[in-house]
Scaffold this motif. Sequence first.
Motif, PDB file in Angstrom:
ATOM      1  N   TYR A 144       0.809  -1.227   0.000  1.00 59.62           N
ATOM      2  CA  TYR A 144       0.000   0.000   0.000  1.00 59.62           C
ATOM      3  C   TYR A 144       0.842   1.276   0.000  1.00 59.62           C
ATOM      4  O   TYR A 144       0.493   2.254  -0.651  1.00 59.62           O
ATOM      5  CB  TYR A 144      -0.970   0.001   1.189  1.00 59.62           C
ATOM      6  N   LEU A 145       1.963   1.264   0.740  1.00 56.05           N
ATOM      7  CA  LEU A 145       2.797   2.474   0.768  1.00 56.05           C
ATOM      8  C   LEU A 145       3.407   2.741  -0.610  1.00 56.05           C
ATOM      9  O   LEU A 145       3.510   3.888  -1.030  1.00 56.05           O
ATOM     10  CB  LEU A 145       3.898   2.348   1.817  1.00 56.05           C
ATOM     11  N   LEU A 189       0.333  -1.805   7.080  1.00 57.83           N
ATOM     12  CA  LEU A 189      -0.928  -1.061   7.066  1.00 57.83           C
ATOM     13  C   LEU A 189      -0.915   0.064   8.099  1.00 57.83           C
ATOM     14  O   LEU A 189      -1.426   1.156   7.857  1.00 57.83           O
ATOM     15  CB  LEU A 189      -2.106  -2.011   7.316  1.00 57.83           C
ATOM     16  N   ARG A 190      -0.295  -0.208   9.266  1.00 62.59           N
ATOM     17  CA  ARG A 190      -0.209   0.860  10.277  1.00 62.59           C
ATOM     18  C   ARG A 190       0.617   2.022   9.747  1.00 62.59           C
ATOM     19  O   ARG A 190       0.242   3.187   9.905  1.00 62.59           O
ATOM     20  CB  ARG A 190       0.431   0.321  11.570  1.00 62.59           C
ATOM     21  N   ARG A 191       1.734   1.707   9.090  1.00 64.89           N
ATOM     22  CA  ARG A 191       2.581   2.776   8.538  1.00 64.89           C
ATOM     23  C   ARG A 191       1.834   3.528   7.436  1.00 64.89           C
ATOM     24  O   ARG A 191       1.913   4.750   7.329  1.00 64.89           O
ATOM     25  CB  ARG A 191       3.902   2.198   8.008  1.00 64.89           C
ATOM     26  N   GLU A 195       1.036   7.443   7.557  1.00 63.78           N
ATOM     27  CA  GLU A 195       1.550   8.350   6.521  1.00 63.78           C
ATOM     28  C   GLU A 195       0.410   9.104   5.845  1.00 63.78           C
ATOM     29  O   GLU A 195       0.477  10.314   5.658  1.00 63.78           O
ATOM     30  CB  GLU A 195       2.351   7.558   5.482  1.00 63.78           C
ATOM     31  N   LEU A 196      -0.649   8.364   5.508  1.00 64.67           N
ATOM     32  CA  LEU A 196      -1.773   8.990   4.804  1.00 64.67           C
ATOM     33  C   LEU A 196      -2.452  10.030   5.693  1.00 64.67           C
ATOM     34  O   LEU A 196      -2.737  11.151   5.264  1.00 64.67           O
ATOM     35  CB  LEU A 196      -2.780   7.913   4.375  1.00 64.67           C
ATOM     36  N   SER A 197      -2.687   9.674   6.957  1.00 67.59           N
ATOM     37  CA  SER A 197      -3.450  10.601   7.800  1.00 67.59           C
ATOM     38  C   SER A 197      -2.620  11.819   8.203  1.00 67.59           C
ATOM     39  O   SER A 197      -3.165  12.850   8.556  1.00 67.59           O
ATOM     40  CB  SER A 197      -4.032   9.891   9.022  1.00 67.59           C
ATOM     41  N   GLN A 198      -1.280  11.689   8.133  1.00 67.62           N
ATOM     42  CA  GLN A 198      -0.451  12.856   8.486  1.00 67.62           C
ATOM     43  C   GLN A 198      -0.040  13.666   7.254  1.00 67.62           C
ATOM     44  O   GLN A 198       0.636  14.677   7.384  1.00 67.62           O
ATOM     45  CB  GLN A 198       0.798  12.391   9.234  1.00 67.62           C
ATOM     46  N   ASN A 199      -0.420  13.190   6.079  1.00 66.27           N
ATOM     47  CA  ASN A 199      -0.028  13.890   4.855  1.00 66.27           C
ATOM     48  C   ASN A 199      -0.888  15.153   4.693  1.00 66.27           C
ATOM     49  O   ASN A 199      -2.107  15.066   4.545  1.00 66.27           O
ATOM     50  CB  ASN A 199      -0.243  12.950   3.655  1.00 66.27           C
TER      51      ASN A 199
END
Length: 224
Positions: A144-145, A189-191, A195-199
Amino acid sequence: MKGLIILFYPFEMERYLETLLGERDSLLREMEEIALQETIPVVTPAVGNFLNLMVTINRSQSILEIGTAIGYSTVWLARGAKKCGGHVTTIDMNRDRLSRAEGYFERAGLLQSITPLKGDARKILPSLTPGYDFVFVDAAKGEYLDYLNLIDPLIAPGGILVVDNVLFRGWVVPESNFAPKYERMVGGLRRFLQELSQNPEYVTTVLPFGDGISVSRKVEAAPA
Ligand SMILES: C[S@@+](CC[C@H](N)C(=O)[O-])C[C@H]1O[C@@H](n2cnc3c(N)ncnc32)[C@H](O)[C@@H]1O
């Protein structure tokens, strides 16, 4: 905190949501049956309906899907797209699944609304033209990343990114209890969610139905 999984993997809720959807047509039913028999992991009907609704609300014109399988979610997306003149490009690396998906697209009368691409999304994505206003990711959870980095330049400002399985049976929630073989996937998935929510380029929320769905909107640049 042991046993948290019971709280976060709501089979009963999913079945209940399904009863609210009304009857699906025989094609979707057949695909659901095949997926069940052959353990092909497709989205739940409630998630399919959600995708259709999102595409319709957004009046999406240019939709990208990563992870076609036999085309179940693609049919939900393309039916939404067709209502507003949109088009779906869908990628899968599994030749057999993709050709079965094409058979379903034909039967659904959706051949003109869908372009299937065969291959590894990580290789195909850099060759696509930017400007997608709706992207749905449902492929290898451990990648996903990678997808996020490759998709970002393809999503138009104001575009929507929806990602399936982000809570992975609830195991992504800290302190939940899962078999060691899932450690890498859960960590990835946690990473990804972190990453997505802090972008700052995306506004994101996570919906705890299906297997967990993240919904993000790419922010539009402020006018100069
Ligand atoms: C969960 S299934 C997709 C289900 C489908 N979205 C649905 O709900 O009907 C995941 C699919 O992703 C494909 N896949 C996994 N990794 C991939 C990659 N790197 N590139 C392209 N396809 C990939 C697999 O072949 C598989 O068919």
